[in-house]
Write a protein that holds these residues in place. Structure first.
Motif, PDB file in Angstrom:
ATOM      1  N   GLY A   1       1.521   3.120 -10.545  1.00 53.66           N
ATOM      2  CA  GLY A   1       0.392   3.819  -9.402  1.00 53.66           C
ATOM      3  C   GLY A   1       1.130   4.105  -8.021  1.00 53.66           C
ATOM      4  O   GLY A   1       0.693   4.546  -7.051  1.00 53.66           O
ATOM      5  N   ALA A   2       2.678   4.260  -8.028  1.00 53.01           N
ATOM      6  CA  ALA A   2       3.381   4.460  -7.185  1.00 53.01           C
ATOM      7  C   ALA A   2       3.357   6.297  -6.813  1.00 53.01           C
ATOM      8  O   ALA A   2       4.067   6.789  -7.383  1.00 53.01           O
ATOM      9  CB  ALA A   2       4.536   4.201  -7.164  1.00 53.01           C
TER      10      ALA A   2
ATOM     11  N   GLU B   1      -4.577   1.005   3.788  1.00 54.10           N
ATOM     12  CA  GLU B   1      -5.040   2.060   2.766  1.00 54.10           C
ATOM     13  C   GLU B   1      -3.680   2.263   1.987  1.00 54.10           C
ATOM     14  O   GLU B   1      -2.690   2.535   2.212  1.00 54.10           O
ATOM     15  CB  GLU B   1      -5.453   3.509   3.594  1.00 54.10           C
ATOM     16  N   GLN B   2      -4.116   2.601   0.763  1.00 53.04           N
ATOM     17  CA  GLN B   2      -3.242   3.053  -0.239  1.00 53.04           C
ATOM     18  C   GLN B   2      -2.918   4.717  -0.548  1.00 53.04           C
ATOM     19  O   GLN B   2      -3.739   5.438  -0.314  1.00 53.04           O
ATOM     20  CB  GLN B   2      -3.499   2.630  -1.689  1.00 53.04           C
ATOM     21  N   SER B   3      -1.684   4.888  -0.650  1.00 53.98           N
ATOM     22  CA  SER B   3      -0.925   6.385  -1.196  1.00 53.98           C
ATOM     23  C   SER B   3      -2.075   7.484  -0.382  1.00 53.98           C
ATOM     24  O   SER B   3      -2.769   8.374  -0.499  1.00 53.98           O
ATOM     25  CB  SER B   3      -1.851   6.576  -2.579  1.00 53.98           C
ATOM     26  N   PRO B   4      -1.729   7.362   0.972  1.00 53.40           N
ATOM     27  CA  PRO B   4      -2.348   8.278   2.010  1.00 53.40           C
ATOM     28  C   PRO B   4      -1.762   9.711   1.418  1.00 53.40           C
ATOM     29  O   PRO B   4      -0.765   9.984   0.879  1.00 53.40           O
ATOM     30  CB  PRO B   4      -1.852   8.051   3.092  1.00 53.40           C
ATOM     31  N   THR B   5      -2.833  10.867   1.580  1.00 50.95           N
ATOM     32  CA  THR B   5      -2.562  12.278   1.637  1.00 50.95           C
ATOM     33  C   THR B   5      -1.815  12.520   2.978  1.00 50.95           C
ATOM     34  O   THR B   5      -2.290  12.461   3.901  1.00 50.95           O
ATOM     35  CB  THR B   5      -3.770  12.995   1.399  1.00 50.95           C
ATOM     36  N   LEU B   6      -0.409  13.070   2.776  1.00 52.22           N
ATOM     37  CA  LEU B   6       0.465  13.382   3.768  1.00 52.22           C
ATOM     38  C   LEU B   6       0.180  14.796   4.286  1.00 52.22           C
ATOM     39  O   LEU B   6       0.238  15.504   3.304  1.00 52.22           O
ATOM     40  CB  LEU B   6       1.920  13.053   3.547  1.00 52.22           C
TER      41      LEU B   6
ATOM     42  N   TYR C   1       1.762  -0.705  -8.991  1.00 51.47           N
ATOM     43  CA  TYR C   1       2.581  -0.551  -7.908  1.00 51.47           C
ATOM     44  C   TYR C   1       1.775   0.162  -6.960  1.00 51.47           C
ATOM     45  O   TYR C   1       0.832   1.072  -7.319  1.00 51.47           O
ATOM     46  CB  TYR C   1       3.793   0.551  -8.342  1.00 51.47           C
ATOM     47  N   CYS C   2       2.069   0.154  -5.864  1.00 49.76           N
ATOM     48  CA  CYS C   2       0.996   0.922  -4.626  1.00 49.76           C
ATOM     49  C   CYS C   2       2.051   1.182  -3.387  1.00 49.76           C
ATOM     50  O   CYS C   2       2.951   0.492  -3.111  1.00 49.76           O
ATOM     51  CB  CYS C   2      -0.143   0.353  -4.475  1.00 49.76           C
TER      52      CYS C   2
END
Ligand SMILES: [Cu+2]
Length: 596
Positions: A210-211, A95-100, A87-88
């Motif tokens: 991976g989510a 881009e994956q899983s950005p840091t907010l 999952y992503c």
């Protein structure tokens, strides 16, 4: 470290385990077009992952501008070459899983699009299917392999739809992008938080696939001036199903007894520190697979000082981090736990706590300053074994990353501001100085689904003393616990099972007062804490005492508390709490036998 599981020392070169009283025992523009995701691409390439040994990348930073953070995220799934679901979260730019990255007072608008393809499986599907009322994502309560939603772990954001509500909120494939919109509270402690899906019955599959992603509330340097001007980086450590489940352990390890599988199919704790782990780990999606654990690579300039923000986003794996140079544990200068500065109680508390190892339960975070190895020395970031109890998973010693001194190492993409203004004083008295109005006792327990068949699947419970254990029922309209906004309560959380559990509650932080019979005096708050396992030689159940803070006027409504080992949460180890408005009559608050 009081909130840690008891830990075996590494053989040989590590210092013996000590009981430590301190319980640590290129940015993108916002306003991306909302419909820019377009074609998700071929199924096998949707959630890209790095190769073992790769240099650990930094998640892309996505920052607020003009006090607004506007972000479009899609959740995707695909199947890895060996059949494991992935999952992503993906930005329109790929881009994956950005840091907010947000600041107190910022407004967040996050549009979540569900592009899940139906690869998830859960042993708890029958439980999770209990309520289905498709339609409005705010009320549907649909819990299926392709449903999703978001929880903003640790944030003191209201438990209402479009903010941080997970009991009814459910977004289906084909729905229009679902808009989360909330304001970061002015008094949100600065530090590391995170976002992940929270669909009961399917949380473990989605998170271990991976989510997950990091969320930073800026301003930690305002609480800890020593951080001013320091480079910082985010490490998200995830777990996932073993890539090589049938491989024997590395020949470099001592031979240890075969580990039995637990009821979830994970390798059980063999209490040696070695052998097959329950799950593989990854560092910012660089996998470190069993059995040889090829370390990922982290490069720093020789002797460079950096703030490392570490998130344990694993579904079931405990971390117990140590940084070794020439086999010697290095100081970790801890400045925040679970998104809360370690001096949160006030100016008399030390802003930095030095340890040489630190445990992080699933869902927990630790932020600490490290000093890079000298030129010519390669260090190793490792996780030491964790004794999860006779019923727990196997979390053995293993390397995570080589830490390489390199004059050409790239500078981290983020640097702490150089001239921080002090934080304003807190709006409410320190939680440790407030008398509780009530005491409750809750306990974790487990039982086979069929009492006559001890090999039947395990059902997981969290129960208030005096009530019958029952697995979480999403269809139940009655909250398990009712309190009144403005109150402070003490909760004793017992563990009556043979494995570690990690207590977590949404919407608020709590103060750890006592861990396993040892009073602790922590000048900071947590949102996730270990509860030690029971064993037959004990004369009483292990417990923790927590001071629960229901004073925040924004936190009124119904939300959940649960074990953050997500296989346990999916399996029933979750309850609901309703916080009534402050002017509600006292009679509406259930007073239990343990009331003060
Ligand atoms: Cu648990």
């Amino acid at each position: 470290m009081t909130s840690l599981p008891r830990v075996r020392p590494l053989r040989g070169r590590l210092h013996a385990w000590r009981v430590v009283a301190f319980a640590l025992c290129g940015s993108l523009a916002t306003s991306q077009p909302s419909a820019a995701v377009g074609s998700p691409g071929p199924p096998a390439a949707r959630c890209q992952r790095a190769a073992p040994g790769a240099v650990v990348p930094e998640p892309v930073d996505f920052r607020s501008h003009d006090h607004q953070l506007v972000v479009d995220l899609s959740i995707l799934s695909d199947v890895a070459p060996r059949g494991m679901p992935r999952y992503c979260y993906v930005l329109p730019t790929g881009e994956q899983s950005p840091t907010l990255r947000v600041s107190p007072g910022d407004e967040v608008t996050l549009r979540l699009r569900n592009l899940l393809g139906g690869t998830a499986k859960s042993p708890h599907r029958a439980i999770a299917r209990a309520t289905t009322r498709a339609g409005d994502p705010c009320t549907s309560g649909e819990m299926s392999p392709t449903s999703t939603n978001l929880h903003f772990h640790g944030m003191t954001v209201p438990p209402v739809c479009h903010a941080d509500e997970v009991l009814k909120t459910s977004v289906q494939p084909g729905d229009a992008p679902f808009e989360y919109r909330f304001r970061i509270p002015d008094d949100e402690p600065p530090g590391l938080y995170w976002y992940h899906p929270h669909v009961h019955g399917f949380s473990s599959a989605q998170v271990s696939g991976g989510a997950s992603g990091a969320l930073v509330v800026e301003g930690l340097e305002r609480a800890v001036p020593q951080l001013a001007g320091l480079p910082e980086r985010v490490f998200v450590i995830r777990d996932q199903a073993l890539e090589n489940p049938d491989a024997p352990p590395s020949s470099a390890e001592p031979v240890v007894p075969q580990t039995p599988l637990d009821s979830d199919g994970d390798a059980g704790n063999n209490n040696t520190g070695f052998g097959k782990p329950a799950k593989d780990l990854s560092v910012n999606f660089v996998p470190v697979p069993y059995p040889d654990y090829p370390p990922a690579t982290i490069r720093l300039k020789p002797g460079a000082r950096q703030l490392w923000r570490v998130l344990n986003a694993a579904a079931v794996t405990y971390l117990h981090l140590a940084l070794l140079y020439d086999h010697e544990p290095q100081p970790l200068e801890v400045v925040a736990i679970d998104g809360v500065p370690v001096n949160w109680s006030g100016p008399r508390a030390a802003p930095v706590r030095q340890v040489d190892h630190i445990g992080i339960p699933p869902g927990g975070r630790a932020e600490f300053v490290v000093t890079g190895p000298p030129r010519g020395v390669t260090g190793v970031l490792m996780t030491r074994s964790v004794d999860t109890g006779r019923g727990g998973e196997n979390d053995p010693n293993r390397a995570l990353a080589n830490v390489v001194a390199d004059d050409r190492a790239r500078a981290p993409q983020s640097v702490m501001p150089a001239n921080p203004k002090p934080l304003p004083p807190p709006s409410r008295p320190w939680l440790g100085s407030v008398a509780p109005v009530r005491e409750r006792r809750l306990y974790f327990s487990e039982a086979p689904a069929n009492p006559a068949d001890t090999t039947s699947p395990t059902v997981f419970y969290i129960t208030e003393e005096g009530r019958q254990p029952a697995a979480f029922d999403p269809a139940s309209p009655t909250p398990d616990i009712v309190v009144r906004q403005g109150d402070v309560e003490d909760w004793i959380i017992e563990n009556r099972s043979f494995e570690l559990h990690a207590f977590h509650i949404h919407q608020l932080h709590f103060l750890l007062l006592d861990w396993f019979g040892h009073p602790v005096s922590e000048p900071f708050l947590r949102d996730t804490v270990n509860v030690p396992y029971f064993d037959l030689h004990m004369t009483r159940y292990p417990s923790v005492r927590l001071r629960m803070d229901f004073r925040d006027p924004a936190i009124v409504g119904t939300f959940v508390y649960h074990c953050h080992l997500l296989e346990h949460e999916d399996g029933g180890m979750m309850g609901t709490i309703r916080v009534l408005p402050a002017d509600s009559p006292l009679a509406s608050v259930a007073v239990t036998p343990g009331a003060l």
